[in-house]
Design a protein around this motif. Structure first.
Motif, PDB file in Angstrom:
ATOM      1  N   ALA A 210     -27.719 -37.879  -4.317  1.00  0.00           N
ATOM      2  CA  ALA A 210     -27.785 -36.281  -4.245  1.00  0.00           C
ATOM      3  C   ALA A 210     -28.720 -35.735  -3.468  1.00  0.00           C
ATOM      4  O   ALA A 210     -28.787 -34.506  -2.827  1.00  0.00           O
ATOM      5  CB  ALA A 210     -27.643 -35.868  -5.721  1.00  0.00           C
ATOM      6  N   ARG A 211     -30.104 -36.292  -3.694  1.00  0.00           N
ATOM      7  CA  ARG A 211     -31.072 -35.932  -2.931  1.00  0.00           C
ATOM      8  C   ARG A 211     -31.190 -35.907  -1.338  1.00  0.00           C
ATOM      9  O   ARG A 211     -31.827 -35.191  -0.498  1.00  0.00           O
ATOM     10  CB  ARG A 211     -32.611 -36.501  -3.410  1.00  0.00           C
TER      11      ARG A 211
ATOM     12  N   LYS B 190     -31.788 -41.552  -4.521  1.00  0.00           N
ATOM     13  CA  LYS B 190     -30.733 -40.751  -5.231  1.00  0.00           C
ATOM     14  C   LYS B 190     -29.844 -40.336  -4.169  1.00  0.00           C
ATOM     15  O   LYS B 190     -30.362 -39.623  -3.472  1.00  0.00           O
ATOM     16  CB  LYS B 190     -31.132 -39.649  -5.937  1.00  0.00           C
TER      17      LYS B 190
END
Length: 120
Positions: free
Chosen positions: A72-73, A70
């Motif tokens: 965002a991570r 991901k």
């Protein structure tokens, strides 16, 4: 600020006045926060605990990045700070007090600042 500086681009104005970049200030704050957490000066409730590697002979334990797919991570605290923390010399990491850590961190930043940010 002189009239000439008023028309300079922000980056050049910041360099001329001797200010650090937002990226540098954020990294410094993250490293200070991790130092506080490691030494019990701050209590953080993590969603998942920090992952530390087992120390090798004559080496300290290293903070491991979380492997993720991901996007965002990638910007989470542990992923942001892992490489920088692992690159710090032992005399900075094993400082006795927070003020000692900050002063040693600033000295390390000033001595290896330009080469450090070229790596990442």
């Amino acid at each position: 600020m002189t009239v000439f500086q008023k028309f300079l681009v922000h980056i050049y104005r910041r360099e001329r006045m001797g200010f650090t970049s937002l990226e540098t200030r954020r990294l410094r704050g993250d490293l200070i926060q991790l130092f506080k957490f490691n030494n019990g000066l701050d209590n953080i409730t993590w969603h998942s605990n920090l992952m530390w590697s087992t120390p090798r002979v004559d080496k300290r334990k290293q903070l491991r990045r979380q492997i993720t797919t991901k996007t965002a991570r990638h910007n989470f605290f542990t992923n942001r700070v892992a490489n920088a923390w692992n690159d710090l010399p032992n005399e900075v990491v094993f400082s006795a007090t927070i003020n000692e850590f900050k002063s040693r961190l600033d000295i390390w930043f000033s001595s290896s600042f330009s080469s450090y940010f070229r790596k990442y």
